[in-house]
Enzyme design. Structure first.
Site, PDB file in Angstrom:
ATOM      1  N   HIS A 153       0.846  -1.196   0.000  1.00 39.54           N
ATOM      2  CA  HIS A 153       0.000   0.000   0.000  1.00 39.54           C
ATOM      3  C   HIS A 153       0.880   1.243   0.000  1.00 39.54           C
ATOM      4  CE1 HIS A 153       0.812  -0.494   4.398  1.00 39.54           C
ATOM      5  NE2 HIS A 153       0.885   0.823   4.366  1.00 39.54           N
ATOM      6  N   HIS A 200      -5.924  -1.235   4.301  1.00 38.80           N
ATOM      7  CA  HIS A 200      -5.725  -0.124   3.363  1.00 38.80           C
ATOM      8  C   HIS A 200      -4.950  -0.586   2.134  1.00 38.80           C
ATOM      9  CE1 HIS A 200      -2.214  -0.224   5.840  1.00 38.80           C
ATOM     10  NE2 HIS A 200      -1.798   0.993   5.717  1.00 38.80           N
ATOM     11  N   HIS A 215       4.811   7.386   2.322  1.00 43.39           N
ATOM     12  CA  HIS A 215       5.569   6.131   2.294  1.00 43.39           C
ATOM     13  C   HIS A 215       4.975   5.122   1.333  1.00 43.39           C
ATOM     14  CE1 HIS A 215       2.581   4.909   5.492  1.00 43.39           C
ATOM     15  NE2 HIS A 215       2.657   3.739   4.871  1.00 43.39           N
ATOM     16  N   HIS A 247       0.746   0.143  14.842  1.00 36.11           N
ATOM     17  CA  HIS A 247      -0.281   1.149  14.601  1.00 36.11           C
ATOM     18  C   HIS A 247      -1.546   0.777  15.376  1.00 36.11           C
ATOM     19  CE1 HIS A 247       1.972   2.984  11.413  1.00 36.11           C
ATOM     20  NE2 HIS A 247       1.923   1.928  10.624  1.00 36.11           N
ATOM     21  N   TYR A 256       9.450   1.937   9.994  1.00 38.28           N
ATOM     22  CA  TYR A 256       9.605   2.914   8.914  1.00 38.28           C
ATOM     23  C   TYR A 256      11.071   3.277   8.756  1.00 38.28           C
ATOM     24  CZ  TYR A 256       4.592   4.093   8.810  1.00 38.28           C
ATOM     25  OH  TYR A 256       3.232   4.075   8.674  1.00 38.28           O
ATOM     26  N   GLU A 266       7.994   1.473   4.362  1.00 39.87           N
ATOM     27  CA  GLU A 266       7.494   0.766   5.540  1.00 39.87           C
ATOM     28  C   GLU A 266       7.529  -0.721   5.229  1.00 39.87           C
ATOM     29  OE1 GLU A 266       3.236   1.088   6.218  1.00 39.87           O
ATOM     30  OE2 GLU A 266       3.432   0.586   8.333  1.00 39.87           O
TER      31      GLU A 266
END
Lengths: 308, 116
Positions: A153, A200, A215, A247, A256, A266
């Site tokens: 993503h 996501h 990212h 997260h 990251y 990431e």
């Protein structure tokens, strides 16, 4: 088949300042495999668990950042049918001929109100070096470096993210698993959008400057691999941003870091399974620190301001 | 060989070898002053102006350092190695946060503004 239309973010073209340094990073550190290097200097790579010809395109340029992300769709018919809907929504559509990238068929492209170029395509050759199909082994060989299995993503920063949400959800049939509200009014500071079961496929943060990349993320299998990625970052003196951490939003386990041109990467594992009938998970502005970095429970300046 | 780097905005100094960038030299000693971003010449957060001394620089993203910037010796600290003692002034977009952190007196803002 319940899974129709847009399938996934399949291709991403990233600008790098120095190709040799970029190849070392994406091949030896992340563990992607080089598929080909073309006459125009662009380099094509893929993760070990991807069937398609390639997923990451590196282009040497004077400025770092994102050229575009391209979503794979389920058919040529969909590609034909979606174009007038995109135009009707108000975006200008252009055509990229087959063969502009090796193994890739025709693409259509347009620029979001956030300033990001998005493309759609259906045809792409299968990679020679693909995961097993008949009596498949779990992987063909031990991956290099972090062993990133696929491009997963991206997070974009730009203005008008509410319009981007409207476009993705109304035109391309994405849905929104999660959001962060602005301190005042109805708008969102950040939105997470998906066309799949992933929490996501693309995310946006409201930001005044258009077209910025926060990212690009690659998938790992588990928390142990995130830890090993942290080891590899220190062994190779890769520029670390933050992590390993977790997260609150998406629940992903993460670290990251930056490529040698300053594009944030990431590597990510876990996260919940999203469904379109689930409620939109919402974070109010007072809890955004915990939402982004669940263990630290605080944002940092670098996360909000360092972009390419 | 090591050289002394002085960050004028907050009167910080530190030694930096010719094998290190100005940012690496500062960071690895736990010193503060230059904002730390991507460390790869891409994001522009560690923008500084070299007010005295000599240095070598590597490729920086043109979207954050223009040719005009370079002619004014404005560079990214992450892409710049010292070849003599240096004085630098932080001129990046996070410079305001730096002033708060270093508690620089208000009259210094005038010189900072003149640099930008």
């Amino acid at each position: 088949m319940a899974f129709k239309g847009v399938l996934r973010p399949g291709l991403i073209q990233i600008r790098v300042l120095n190709m040799d340094e970029a190849i070392n990073h994406y091949q030896n550190i992340l563990g992607l495999n080089i598929v080909s290097t073309e006459a125009d200097g662009r380099v094509y790579l893929k993760g070990w668990d991807e069937f398609d010809h390639h997923s990451v395109v590196l282009r040497q340029a004077e400025s770092a950042g994102l050229d575009y992300v391209a979503f794979k769709v389920d058919s040529d018919d969909y590609l034909r049918e979606i174009e007038p809907k995109i135009v009707a929504w108000g975006l200008e559509v252009d055509h990229v001929p087959a063969g502009e990238q090796p193994g890739v068929g025709p693409r259509i492209g347009f620029t979001l109100p956030t300033g990001h170029r998005i493309e759609l395509y259906h045809q792409i050759d299968m990679a020679d070096d693909h995961p097993g199909i008949t009596n498949p082994d779990i992987y063909p060989r031990r991956p290099e470096g972090m062993g990133a299995s696929r491009f997963d993503h991206l997070l974009c920063y730009g203005p008008n993210i509410g319009k981007a949400r409207e476009f993705f959800c109304e035109v391309l049939d994405f849905y929104q698993p999660e959001k962060v509200d602005l301190p005042e009014g109805d708008g969102s500071l950040a939105i997470w959008l998906t066309a799949s079961n992933k929490a996501h496929d693309i995310a946006f943060v409201e930001h005044e400057e258009p077209g910025k990349l926060h990212h690009v993320a690659f998938l790992l299998q588990d928390w142990n691999e995130v830890g090993a990625a942290a080891d590899i970052i220190s062994i190779n003196d890769v520029s670390l941003d933050i992590g390993p951490t977790r997260h609150g939003i998406t629940r992903g386990q993460t670290i990251y870091f930056f490529d040698p041109s300053g594009n944030r990467n990431e590597v990510y594992a876990g996260g919940y399974t999203a469904y379109p009938d689930h409620p939109v998970r919402s974070w109010d502005f007072d809890h955004v620190g915990k939402g982004i970095f669940y263990y630290e429970r605080a944002l940092n300046d670098r996360f909000l301001t360092v972009l390419t | 060989m090591r050289h002394r780097v002085t960050i004028e905005n907050c009167n910080e100094t530190y030694p930096c070898s010719e094998q290190q960038t100005l940012l690496q030299g500062m960071e690895q000693l736990g010193k503060r002053g230059i904002p730390v971003g991507c460390r790869g010449g891409g994001c522009g957060v560690c923008r500084v102006q070299v007010t005295s001394g000599n240095f070598l620089k590597a490729k920086m993203s043109r979207s954050v350092i223009s040719e005009a910037d370079e002619s004014k010796r404005i560079v990214l600290a992450c892409r710049c190695t010292p070849t003599s003692d240096l004085s630098i002034s932080v001129v990046g977009k996070m410079e305001k946060a730096l002033r708060a952190e270093c508690q620089v007196e208000p009259e210094d803002e005038v010189s900072v503004a003149a640099v930008v």
